[in-house]
Design a protein around this motif. Structure first.
Motif, PDB file in Angstrom:
ATOM      1  N   UNK A   1      -3.423  -8.519  11.249  1.00  0.00           N
ATOM      2  CA  UNK A   1      -4.484  -8.913  10.245  1.00  0.00           C
ATOM      3  C   UNK A   1      -4.913  -7.241   9.458  1.00  0.00           C
ATOM      4  N   UNK A   2      -5.204  -6.326  10.183  1.00  0.00           N
ATOM      5  CA  UNK A   2      -5.278  -5.240  10.053  1.00  0.00           C
ATOM      6  C   UNK A   2      -4.419  -4.517   9.042  1.00  0.00           C
ATOM      7  N   UNK A   3      -5.255  -3.629   7.646  1.00  0.00           N
ATOM      8  CA  UNK A   3      -4.629  -3.325   6.691  1.00  0.00           C
ATOM      9  C   UNK A   3      -4.371  -1.629   6.307  1.00  0.00           C
ATOM     10  N   UNK A   4      -5.290  -1.219   7.255  1.00  0.00           N
ATOM     11  CA  UNK A   4      -4.604   0.791   7.421  1.00  0.00           C
ATOM     12  C   UNK A   4      -4.684   1.101   8.506  1.00  0.00           C
ATOM     13  N   UNK A   5      -3.714   1.551   8.504  1.00  0.00           N
ATOM     14  CA  UNK A   5      -2.943   2.573   9.915  1.00  0.00           C
ATOM     15  C   UNK A   5      -3.646   3.906   9.780  1.00  0.00           C
TER      16      UNK A   5
ATOM     17  N   UNK B   1       0.813  -0.703   5.755  1.00  0.00           N
ATOM     18  CA  UNK B   1      -0.112  -1.533   5.285  1.00  0.00           C
ATOM     19  C   UNK B   1      -1.148  -1.182   4.580  1.00  0.00           C
ATOM     20  N   UNK B   2      -1.404  -0.766   3.616  1.00  0.00           N
ATOM     21  CA  UNK B   2      -2.620  -0.280   2.444  1.00  0.00           C
ATOM     22  C   UNK B   2      -3.067   0.565   2.302  1.00  0.00           C
ATOM     23  N   UNK B   3      -3.211   1.050   3.798  1.00  0.00           N
ATOM     24  CA  UNK B   3      -3.601   3.128   3.727  1.00  0.00           C
ATOM     25  C   UNK B   3      -3.665   3.322   4.572  1.00  0.00           C
ATOM     26  N   UNK B   4      -3.680   4.699   4.949  1.00  0.00           N
ATOM     27  CA  UNK B   4      -3.523   5.611   5.477  1.00  0.00           C
ATOM     28  C   UNK B   4      -4.744   6.398   5.738  1.00  0.00           C
ATOM     29  N   UNK B   5      -5.678   6.214   7.001  1.00  0.00           N
ATOM     30  CA  UNK B   5      -6.777   7.337   7.499  1.00  0.00           C
ATOM     31  C   UNK B   5      -5.621   8.635   8.632  1.00  0.00           C
TER      32      UNK B   5
ATOM     33  N   UNK C   1      -2.251  17.647   9.039  1.00  0.00           N
ATOM     34  CA  UNK C   1      -2.659  15.817   7.941  1.00  0.00           C
ATOM     35  C   UNK C   1      -1.972  16.858   7.133  1.00  0.00           C
ATOM     36  N   UNK C   2      -1.665  18.140   6.250  1.00  0.00           N
ATOM     37  CA  UNK C   2      -0.795  18.536   5.358  1.00  0.00           C
ATOM     38  C   UNK C   2       0.862  17.626   5.724  1.00  0.00           C
ATOM     39  N   UNK C   3       1.146  17.458   7.162  1.00  0.00           N
ATOM     40  CA  UNK C   3       2.711  17.147   7.077  1.00  0.00           C
ATOM     41  C   UNK C   3       2.739  15.971   6.935  1.00  0.00           C
TER      42      UNK C   3
ATOM     43  N   UNK D   1       4.679  13.691   3.990  1.00  0.00           N
ATOM     44  CA  UNK D   1       5.876  12.518   4.192  1.00  0.00           C
ATOM     45  C   UNK D   1       5.488  10.974   4.091  1.00  0.00           C
ATOM     46  N   UNK D   2       4.659  10.869   3.902  1.00  0.00           N
ATOM     47  CA  UNK D   2       3.966   9.934   3.079  1.00  0.00           C
ATOM     48  C   UNK D   2       4.320   9.346   1.482  1.00  0.00           C
ATOM     49  N   UNK D   3       5.186   7.871   1.367  1.00  0.00           N
ATOM     50  CA  UNK D   3       4.937   7.805  -0.316  1.00  0.00           C
ATOM     51  C   UNK D   3       4.109   7.659  -0.919  1.00  0.00           C
ATOM     52  N   UNK D   4       4.099   8.733  -2.593  1.00  0.00           N
ATOM     53  CA  UNK D   4       3.578   8.587  -3.376  1.00  0.00           C
ATOM     54  C   UNK D   4       2.919   7.951  -3.857  1.00  0.00           C
ATOM     55  N   UNK D   5       2.839   6.511  -3.636  1.00  0.00           N
ATOM     56  CA  UNK D   5       2.206   5.349  -3.958  1.00  0.00           C
ATOM     57  C   UNK D   5       1.004   4.848  -2.456  1.00  0.00           C
ATOM     58  N   UNK D   6       1.012   6.462  -1.141  1.00  0.00           N
ATOM     59  CA  UNK D   6       0.147   5.360  -0.152  1.00  0.00           C
ATOM     60  C   UNK D   6      -1.327   5.932  -0.530  1.00  0.00           C
ATOM     61  N   UNK D   7      -1.816   5.660  -0.125  1.00  0.00           N
ATOM     62  CA  UNK D   7      -3.689   5.685  -0.556  1.00  0.00           C
ATOM     63  C   UNK D   7      -3.949   6.386   1.206  1.00  0.00           C
ATOM     64  N   UNK D   8      -4.137   7.580   0.814  1.00  0.00           N
ATOM     65  CA  UNK D   8      -4.372   8.006   2.290  1.00  0.00           C
ATOM     66  C   UNK D   8      -6.149   8.656   1.713  1.00  0.00           C
TER      67      UNK D   8
END
Length: 183
Positions: free
Chosen positions: A10-14, A57-61, A74-76, A80-87
């Motif tokens: 059920x999680x939505x954040x990585x 997932x809906x976002x990455x922490x 963090x930069x690397x 590499x994440x898609x531009x629409x990823x919530x970070x």
């Protein structure tokens, strides 16, 4: 090529964490949250796994040490994440901590270059420069993660999944010998 990774539950954040003990603590306390321990600068295969998992997932922490290495990690990952990823980038310097070793000229110079970025990575580098010292403490990292997870519990981090090795499912795969305790 890595086998396809499937994030289940059920999680939505990585959550991507540099500090092993903090990652284990999250796994113990929040077994339904997908967690990747990147152990320093992650190799290409781990970055690919993070990107694959993030797409589900809906976002990455991202939570790294607050030093040059942490900003580079963090930069690397960020790049590499898609531009629409919530970070969300966790700055462990925002919670009470002990002052670490002052940055040397090499670290300051590279942090200044990274601070020129017009994104969250640049802001993280600026905060590190402003403090002037490294923060690489397990307890501090755990406190910073706890604050972020608590503040985002209902909408973003309210449901959790464990980390997954490459090629596996992210559900139920967080193993740690550490005793259970809040992160």
């Amino acid at each position: 090529m890595l086998p396809r990774l499937t994030v289940t539950g059920p999680g939505d954040v990585l959550l991507v964490v540099e500090n092993r003990q903090a990652a284990e603590a999250v796994c113990d306390a929040r077994p339904d949250l997908p967690v990747v321990w990147c152990h320093g600068q992650p190799p290409d295969a781990v970055v690919s796994m993070i990107v694959q998992a993030a797409q589900q997932t809906s976002g990455v922490v991202i939570c790294t040490d607050a030093d040059l290495g942490g900003v580079r990690i963090t930069a690397r990952i960020h790049d590499k994440l898609r531009l629409d990823t919530t970070i969300h980038i966790v700055d462990v310097g925002t919670v009470p901590h002990e002052e670490g070793r002052p940055f040397n000229a090499h670290s300051r110079n590279h942090l200044q270059q990274l601070a020129q970025r017009p994104d969250e990575v640049g802001a993280f580098a600026k905060r590190c420069l402003h403090r002037g010292y490294a923060i690489e403490q397990e307890a501090t990292t755990r406190s910073a993660l706890q604050a972020v997870l608590d503040s985002h519990r209902p909408p973003a981090v309210g449901r959790r999944r464990p980390p997954a090795p490459a090629g596996g499912s992210a559900a139920g795969q967080c193993a740690s010998g550490a005793p259970e305790h809040p992160i």
